[in-house]
Design a protein around this motif. Structure first.
Motif, short mmCIF file in Angstrom:
data_model
loop_
_atom_site.label_atom_id
_atom_site.label_comp_id
_atom_site.label_asym_id
_atom_site.label_seq_id
_atom_site.Cartn_x
_atom_site.Cartn_y
_atom_site.Cartn_z
N TYR A 115 0.85 -1.19 0.00
CA TYR A 115 0.00 0.00 0.00
C TYR A 115 0.88 1.24 0.00
O TYR A 115 2.04 1.19 0.44
CB TYR A 115 -0.91 0.04 1.24
CG TYR A 115 -1.90 -1.08 1.32
CD1 TYR A 115 -3.16 -0.97 0.71
CD2 TYR A 115 -1.60 -2.27 1.99
CE1 TYR A 115 -4.08 -2.00 0.79
CE2 TYR A 115 -2.52 -3.30 2.07
CZ TYR A 115 -3.75 -3.17 1.46
OH TYR A 115 -4.67 -4.19 1.53
N TYR A 138 5.80 0.53 9.87
CA TYR A 138 5.03 0.74 8.63
C TYR A 138 5.69 -0.01 7.47
O TYR A 138 5.01 -0.61 6.64
CB TYR A 138 4.92 2.24 8.32
CG TYR A 138 4.14 3.00 9.34
CD1 TYR A 138 2.74 3.06 9.29
CD2 TYR A 138 4.77 3.68 10.39
CE1 TYR A 138 2.01 3.75 10.24
CE2 TYR A 138 4.06 4.37 11.35
CZ TYR A 138 2.68 4.40 11.28
OH TYR A 138 1.96 5.09 12.23
N GLU A 141 4.90 -3.64 7.51
CA GLU A 141 3.54 -3.94 7.05
C GLU A 141 3.38 -3.74 5.54
O GLU A 141 2.32 -3.96 4.98
CB GLU A 141 2.52 -3.05 7.78
CG GLU A 141 2.42 -3.32 9.27
CD GLU A 141 1.79 -4.66 9.59
OE1 GLU A 141 1.19 -5.28 8.70
OE2 GLU A 141 1.91 -5.10 10.75
N LYS A 227 -0.38 -1.19 12.53
CA LYS A 227 -1.36 -2.29 12.49
C LYS A 227 -2.76 -1.77 12.18
O LYS A 227 -3.51 -2.36 11.40
CB LYS A 227 -1.37 -3.03 13.83
CG LYS A 227 -0.11 -3.84 14.13
CD LYS A 227 0.00 -5.06 13.22
CE LYS A 227 1.19 -5.93 13.61
NZ LYS A 227 1.35 -7.10 12.70
N GLN A 228 -3.11 -0.65 12.79
CA GLN A 228 -4.43 -0.07 12.57
C GLN A 228 -4.54 0.50 11.16
O GLN A 228 -5.58 0.39 10.51
CB GLN A 228 -4.69 1.03 13.61
CG GLN A 228 -6.13 1.54 13.63
CD GLN A 228 -6.37 2.51 14.77
OE1 GLN A 228 -5.62 2.55 15.75
NE2 GLN A 228 -7.42 3.30 14.65
N ILE A 230 -2.88 -0.51 8.43
CA ILE A 230 -2.97 -1.57 7.43
C ILE A 230 -4.37 -2.16 7.39
O ILE A 230 -4.89 -2.50 6.32
CB ILE A 230 -1.90 -2.68 7.68
CG1 ILE A 230 -1.72 -3.57 6.45
CG2 ILE A 230 -2.25 -3.53 8.87
CD1 ILE A 230 -1.09 -2.91 5.28
N GLU A 231 -5.02 -2.26 8.54
CA GLU A 231 -6.40 -2.76 8.58
C GLU A 231 -7.34 -1.81 7.84
O GLU A 231 -8.21 -2.24 7.08
CB GLU A 231 -6.86 -2.94 10.04
CG GLU A 231 -6.19 -4.09 10.77
CD GLU A 231 -6.59 -4.16 12.22
OE1 GLU A 231 -7.44 -3.33 12.65
OE2 GLU A 231 -6.08 -5.04 12.95
N ALA A 232 -7.14 -0.51 8.04
CA ALA A 232 -7.98 0.50 7.38
C ALA A 232 -7.76 0.47 5.87
O ALA A 232 -8.71 0.59 5.08
CB ALA A 232 -7.67 1.88 7.93
N GLU A 234 -6.73 -2.13 4.10
CA GLU A 234 -7.30 -3.37 3.58
C GLU A 234 -8.82 -3.26 3.45
O GLU A 234 -9.40 -3.74 2.47
CB GLU A 234 -6.92 -4.54 4.49
CG GLU A 234 -5.45 -4.94 4.37
CD GLU A 234 -5.03 -5.97 5.40
OE1 GLU A 234 -5.83 -6.25 6.33
OE2 GLU A 234 -3.91 -6.50 5.29
N ASP A 235 -9.45 -2.59 4.41
CA ASP A 235 -10.90 -2.38 4.35
C ASP A 235 -11.26 -1.48 3.18
O ASP A 235 -12.30 -1.68 2.52
CB ASP A 235 -11.42 -1.75 5.66
CG ASP A 235 -11.42 -2.75 6.81
OD1 ASP A 235 -11.36 -3.97 6.53
OD2 ASP A 235 -11.49 -2.32 7.97
N GLU A 236 -10.42 -0.49 2.92
CA GLU A 236 -10.67 0.42 1.80
C GLU A 236 -10.57 -0.32 0.47
O GLU A 236 -11.37 -0.13 -0.43
CB GLU A 236 -9.67 1.57 1.82
CG GLU A 236 -9.88 2.56 0.67
CD GLU A 236 -8.75 3.55 0.53
OE1 GLU A 236 -9.01 4.76 0.62
OE2 GLU A 236 -7.58 3.12 0.33
N LYS A 240 -16.36 -4.48 2.82
CA LYS A 240 -17.24 -5.62 3.12
C LYS A 240 -18.68 -5.33 2.65
O LYS A 240 -19.10 -4.21 2.59
CB LYS A 240 -17.22 -5.87 4.65
CG LYS A 240 -15.84 -6.28 5.15
CD LYS A 240 -15.83 -6.43 6.65
CE LYS A 240 -14.46 -6.81 7.17
NZ LYS A 240 -14.41 -6.91 8.65
#
Length: 240
Positions: A115, A138, A141, A227-228, A230-232, A234-236, A240
């Motif tokens: 990313y 970062y 990740e 960590k937070q 990368i989750e955001a 991935e969600d983008e 879902k």
């Protein structure tokens, strides 16, 4: 009969396009006169009849057809509960950052990049320093970080001078890391993109730092741990 209807439809379309073109010219002329320093990139009809969407840098305004009235704000589709302006702003932000170019940013890139985010940073901002102190996390990740300067104290401030000195250093990444740690830098000046970064921040309506802009042009205001983040991201990418 079909030919008559088609001919009438084409005439109406031509008339509509002529009106739209006339409105666009009126808006461009009005803005050029009242705000000569502003570069209008596009003018097109908005979702509201009689109101035109005007793109300026990384921002969007709404202007009346005669160019007399300008509205600064977000257009919301009430029924769909959708912020139409924000959807379009993400695209303009993406294009604006791409137009700026990598050669005008300080880039920290991992061996395998998953990313990319652009981060508006202020050398003297506490949370900006915290984010940079965790740069290795970062990188681990797979997040590439493209730094742009936004010294909140403004041009001519100590933070601004530090940003210029970092850019003009022989090793920009090392200089940025040292500056974030509070080390004293050798004062330097050279051709630099700091003013361009600040203008872009103004166009993006940056209120504080750090401000993270994703590849899609969406905004995450403030510091996010690796960590937070990368989750955001991935969600983008995979909503879902």
């Amino acid at each position: 009969m079909k030919k008559i209807i088609m001919s009438a439809a084409l005439s109406l379309l031509g008339l509509t396009l002529s009106v739209v073109h006339a409105d666009e010219n009126a808006i461009r002329q009005a803005l050029a006169k009242s705000m000569p320093s502003v570069t209008v990139e596009s003018v097109k009809p908005s979702e509201i009849s009689g109101l035109f969407e005007v793109t300026v840098g990384g921002n969007i305004f709404y202007v009346s057809g005669d160019g007399k009235y300008l509205i600064q704000g977000h257009l919301v589709d009430v029924a769909a509960r959708t912020d139409l302006t924000e959807e379009k702003l993400s695209g303009t932000r993406k294009q604006a950052i791409e137009k700026l170019g990598l050669d005008k940013m300080i880039v920290f890139k991992p061996k395998i990049s998953k990313y990319t985010v652009s981060v508006f940073t202020d050398i003297d901002c506490g949370y900006c320093r915290k984010l940079h102190s965790e740069i290795d996390q970062y990188m681990a990740e797979g997040i590439t970080i493209q730094y742009l300067f936004f010294p909140r104290a403004g041009k001519g401030s100590d933070s601004y001078s530090k940003a210029v000195s970092v850019w003009c250093a022989a090793d920009r990444k090392a200089a940025l890391t040292a500056a974030k740690k509070g080390d004293k830098l050798e004062a330097k000046t050279c051709d630099n993109p700091v003013d361009q970064h600040m203008q872009l921040a103004e166009d993006f309506e940056v209120k504080g730092t750090p401000m993270i802009v994703t590849e899609k042009g969406n905004i995450f205001p403030g510091y996010l741990p690796a960590k937070q983040l990368i989750e955001a991201l991935e969600d983008e990418r995979n909503p879902k």
